[in-house]
Design a protein around this motif. Structure first.
Motif, PDB file in Angstrom:
ATOM      1  N   ASP A  70       0.822  -1.208   0.000  1.00  0.00           N
ATOM      2  CA  ASP A  70       0.000   0.000   0.000  1.00  0.00           C
ATOM      3  C   ASP A  70       0.857   1.260   0.000  1.00  0.00           C
ATOM      4  N   ILE A  71       1.985   1.213   0.709  1.00  0.00           N
ATOM      5  CA  ILE A  71       2.896   2.364   0.741  1.00  0.00           C
ATOM      6  C   ILE A  71       3.510   2.576  -0.637  1.00  0.00           C
ATOM      7  N   ILE A  72       3.871   1.499  -1.308  1.00  0.00           N
ATOM      8  CA  ILE A  72       4.455   1.592  -2.659  1.00  0.00           C
ATOM      9  C   ILE A  72       3.487   2.308  -3.593  1.00  0.00           C
ATOM     10  N   LYS A  73       2.224   1.928  -3.543  1.00  0.00           N
ATOM     11  CA  LYS A  73       1.230   2.496  -4.461  1.00  0.00           C
ATOM     12  C   LYS A  73       1.008   3.988  -4.222  1.00  0.00           C
ATOM     13  N   THR A  74       1.213   4.445  -2.999  1.00  0.00           N
ATOM     14  CA  THR A  74       1.049   5.874  -2.733  1.00  0.00           C
ATOM     15  C   THR A  74       2.208   6.695  -3.299  1.00  0.00           C
ATOM     16  N   LYS A  75       3.319   6.038  -3.630  1.00  0.00           N
ATOM     17  CA  LYS A  75       4.502   6.737  -4.131  1.00  0.00           C
ATOM     18  C   LYS A  75       4.611   6.719  -5.657  1.00  0.00           C
ATOM     19  N   LEU A  76       3.723   6.013  -6.322  1.00  0.00           N
ATOM     20  CA  LEU A  76       3.797   5.896  -7.776  1.00  0.00           C
ATOM     21  C   LEU A  76       3.394   7.210  -8.454  1.00  0.00           C
ATOM     22  N   VAL A  77       4.079   7.531  -9.540  1.00  0.00           N
ATOM     23  CA  VAL A  77       3.795   8.775 -10.250  1.00  0.00           C
ATOM     24  C   VAL A  77       3.880   8.535 -11.753  1.00  0.00           C
ATOM     25  N   ALA A  78       3.016   9.224 -12.503  1.00  0.00           N
ATOM     26  CA  ALA A  78       2.969   9.102 -13.962  1.00  0.00           C
ATOM     27  C   ALA A  78       3.272  10.461 -14.586  1.00  0.00           C
ATOM     28  N   TYR A  79       3.599  10.451 -15.891  1.00  0.00           N
ATOM     29  CA  TYR A  79       3.996  11.666 -16.592  1.00  0.00           C
ATOM     30  C   TYR A  79       3.339  11.733 -17.970  1.00  0.00           C
ATOM     31  N   THR A  80       2.985  12.944 -18.350  1.00  0.00           N
ATOM     32  CA  THR A  80       2.493  13.195 -19.697  1.00  0.00           C
ATOM     33  C   THR A  80       2.675  14.685 -19.976  1.00  0.00           C
ATOM     34  N   SER A  81       2.406  15.121 -21.180  1.00  0.00           N
ATOM     35  CA  SER A  81       2.561  16.540 -21.494  1.00  0.00           C
ATOM     36  C   SER A  81       1.290  17.300 -21.125  1.00  0.00           C
ATOM     37  N   LYS A  83       6.799  23.802 -30.284  1.00  0.00           N
ATOM     38  CA  LYS A  83       5.969  23.064 -31.237  1.00  0.00           C
ATOM     39  C   LYS A  83       4.976  22.155 -30.518  1.00  0.00           C
ATOM     40  N   CYS A  84       4.805  22.407 -29.235  1.00  0.00           N
ATOM     41  CA  CYS A  84       3.851  21.662 -28.387  1.00  0.00           C
ATOM     42  C   CYS A  84       4.229  20.197 -28.208  1.00  0.00           C
ATOM     43  N   SER A  85       5.505  19.873 -28.324  1.00  0.00           N
ATOM     44  CA  SER A  85       5.983  18.496 -28.184  1.00  0.00           C
ATOM     45  C   SER A  85       6.687  18.305 -26.846  1.00  0.00           C
ATOM     46  N   LEU A  86       6.438  17.166 -26.212  1.00  0.00           N
ATOM     47  CA  LEU A  86       7.153  16.807 -24.988  1.00  0.00           C
ATOM     48  C   LEU A  86       8.531  16.300 -25.373  1.00  0.00           C
ATOM     49  N   ARG A  87       9.573  16.829 -24.726  1.00  0.00           N
ATOM     50  CA  ARG A  87      10.943  16.465 -25.032  1.00  0.00           C
ATOM     51  C   ARG A  87      11.526  15.570 -23.941  1.00  0.00           C
ATOM     52  N   GLY A  88      12.551  14.810 -24.324  1.00  0.00           N
ATOM     53  CA  GLY A  88      13.171  13.870 -23.406  1.00  0.00           C
ATOM     54  C   GLY A  88      13.804  14.524 -22.196  1.00  0.00           C
ATOM     55  N   GLU A  89      14.472  15.646 -22.388  1.00  0.00           N
ATOM     56  CA  GLU A  89      15.161  16.304 -21.277  1.00  0.00           C
ATOM     57  C   GLU A  89      14.179  16.780 -20.217  1.00  0.00           C
ATOM     58  N   THR A  90      12.992  17.212 -20.650  1.00  0.00           N
ATOM     59  CA  THR A  90      11.948  17.644 -19.705  1.00  0.00           C
ATOM     60  C   THR A  90      11.475  16.463 -18.870  1.00  0.00           C
ATOM     61  N   LEU A  91      11.249  15.332 -19.527  1.00  0.00           N
ATOM     62  CA  LEU A  91      10.804  14.129 -18.819  1.00  0.00           C
ATOM     63  C   LEU A  91      11.868  13.649 -17.844  1.00  0.00           C
ATOM     64  N   LYS A  92      13.111  13.606 -18.287  1.00  0.00           N
ATOM     65  CA  LYS A  92      14.188  13.086 -17.438  1.00  0.00           C
ATOM     66  C   LYS A  92      14.358  13.928 -16.188  1.00  0.00           C
ATOM     67  N   THR A 116      -4.656  16.576 -29.084  1.00  0.00           N
ATOM     68  CA  THR A 116      -6.006  17.053 -29.391  1.00  0.00           C
ATOM     69  C   THR A 116      -6.004  18.517 -29.831  1.00  0.00           C
ATOM     70  N   GLY A 117      -5.235  19.344 -29.130  1.00  0.00           N
ATOM     71  CA  GLY A 117      -5.267  20.777 -29.408  1.00  0.00           C
ATOM     72  C   GLY A 117      -4.689  21.173 -30.747  1.00  0.00           C
ATOM     73  N   THR A 118      -3.463  20.696 -31.028  1.00  0.00           N
ATOM     74  CA  THR A 118      -2.755  21.158 -32.229  1.00  0.00           C
ATOM     75  C   THR A 118      -2.175  20.033 -33.073  1.00  0.00           C
ATOM     76  N   CYS A 119      -2.464  18.787 -32.739  1.00  0.00           N
ATOM     77  CA  CYS A 119      -1.930  17.616 -33.451  1.00  0.00           C
ATOM     78  C   CYS A 119      -0.399  17.611 -33.412  1.00  0.00           C
ATOM     79  N   ALA A 120       0.146  17.885 -32.247  1.00  0.00           N
ATOM     80  CA  ALA A 120       1.595  17.853 -32.051  1.00  0.00           C
ATOM     81  C   ALA A 120       2.045  16.424 -31.753  1.00  0.00           C
ATOM     82  N   PHE A 121       3.335  16.177 -32.003  1.00  0.00           N
ATOM     83  CA  PHE A 121       3.895  14.836 -31.826  1.00  0.00           C
ATOM     84  C   PHE A 121       5.022  14.888 -30.800  1.00  0.00           C
ATOM     85  N   ASP A 122       4.843  14.151 -29.704  1.00  0.00           N
ATOM     86  CA  ASP A 122       5.906  14.073 -28.703  1.00  0.00           C
ATOM     87  C   ASP A 122       7.113  13.341 -29.291  1.00  0.00           C
ATOM     88  N   LYS A 123       8.294  13.647 -28.779  1.00  0.00           N
ATOM     89  CA  LYS A 123       9.538  13.090 -29.313  1.00  0.00           C
ATOM     90  C   LYS A 123       9.797  11.693 -28.738  1.00  0.00           C
TER      91      LYS A 123
END
Length: 371
Positions: free
Chosen positions: A34-45, A71-80, A103-110
């Motif tokens: 249960d403690i593990i699940k409270t620490k989980l985190v997800a990422y998106t743009s 260009k509304c794209s998620l970059r690797g350095e931001t995620l890292k 959805t907004g601008t049809c951008a493509f994440d890297k």
């Protein structure tokens, strides 16, 4: 086949949650599940579909909405950087949703930047290509999914751009065992003598029963074939390019992002209120239907080709409607400015007369002194 991209994102989040929890228990058996699940985190743009954020709410997982480039794209350095910051806080990175065709601008994440990072940190990478994924049936657009080999799951909605009636969302997974481990629950009334001979899809998602969605998709593929579907995609994009050409010929408008696939994002130059008035007028008149969006604090109108029946004359009709309504809006604005100028002019005239009287008085005084 699932019902929607929303379901796919949610199902894969739950599978990633269960998989990461199991992995952490193996590495750190002393930790409480249960403690593990409270620490989980997800990422998106911050440009991803609202359904991604909703999946986090339903799955009780923190989702970080990361900033994008110009260009509304998620970059690797931001995620890292976000992952490293969370690791320092004692959190556990678990799930990344990259979008191909936002959805907004049809951008493509890297993907070619994001994928290796997910592999390095052993994070589930889900790709949401709900709309634009259909275009990858055409070889000339496949460069936009460079890095797709890093994906753990991938989704495209056949009911969006592949001529299939709602609902039909195609979901691919690299390792189906992760779904089965997350969703498998055995009861005596679920047992059958065909176990192991074919995938038991009740363990691949939320529901036990499922609709026969594959039949309608099979018929579409049989009717159109690869060439027919490619022709449909290319025709749609050609029509969007025609509309873009009209926009570029008129200096009243600006195209805020590069037109991609069947979507063109534009606005009337100037204050956001002008574009807002245009969208309100078009909606009220019911001749064409446009959805609003935002780009760098600018309100935009989104023009997208959706119907297989759309022809060049429909684009001309749409352009004439948009252009004529823009004329009326700008004329009204100009008229309002004229009224405001007239309202101010009496004060200006009075000031000039007053200044003139002062000048005459000064001249008279000088003449008197000279005499």
């Amino acid at each position: 086949l699932q019902g929607s991209a929303s379901e796919c994102t949610f199902i894969c989040l739950l599978a990633a949650k269960e998989y990461t929890t199991r992995q952490m228990k193996i590495l750190h058996p002393e930790l409480n599940e249960d403690i593990i699940k409270t620490k989980l985190v997800a990422y998106t743009s911050n440009q991803s579909n609202s359904s991604v954020e909703k999946a986090g709410i339903l799955g009780s997982m923190l989702i970080r909405l990361l900033p994008v480039d110009n260009k509304c794209s998620l970059r690797g350095e931001t995620l890292k950087k976000a992952i490293q910051d969370d690791l320092e806080k004692g959190l556990i990175p678990c799930y990344v949703v990259a979008t191909l065709g936002t959805t907004g601008t049809c951008a493509f994440d890297k993907l070619d930047e994001i994928g290796p990072i997910c592999k390095e940190y052993n994070i589930w990478l889900h790709i949401d290509a709900a709309y634009a994924g259909a275009a990858f049936i055409c070889p000339e657009f496949r460069h936009l999914m460079s890095g797709v080999q890093y994906a753990d799951s991938f989704n495209v909605n056949a009911h969006k751009w592949l001529l299939t009636n709602f609902d039909a969302s195609v979901m691919w997974v690299k390792d189906s065992r992760r779904l089965i481990e997350a969703f498998s629950v055995d009861r005596i009334y679920l047992a059958h003598d065909k176990e192991g001979l074919a995938p038991d899809y009740r363990n691949w998602g939320i529901s036990l029963g499922r609709r026969f969605r594959s039949l309608k998709l099979w018929f579409v593929m049989r009717l159109y074939g690869v060439e027919g579907l490619q022709k449909h995609i290319r025709h749609t994009i050609k029509l969007a390019q025609l509309f873009e050409k009209y926009l570029r010929s008129d200096n009243r408008f600006e195209i805020v992002t590069d037109a991609v696939m069947g979507l063109v994002c534009f606005r009337i130059k100037g204050d956001n209120s002008l574009t807002k008035k245009l969208l309100d007028r078009l909606t009220a008149r019911r001749q064409v239907y446009l959805i609003a969006g935002t780009y760098q604090e600018k309100l935009i109108a989104r023009f997208v080709i959706c119907s297989r029946l759309c022809r060049e004359e429909d684009i001309v009709f749409s352009w004439n409607e948009i252009s004529s309504q823009t004329n009326e809006i700008l004329q009204s604005e100009s008229h309002q400015e004229s009224i405001e100028c007239i309202a101010k002019s009496p004060n200006d005239i009075a000031t000039k007369i007053e200044n003139l009287n002062l000048t005459i008085k000064e001249v008279s005084q000088k003449i008197s002194k000279t005499i």
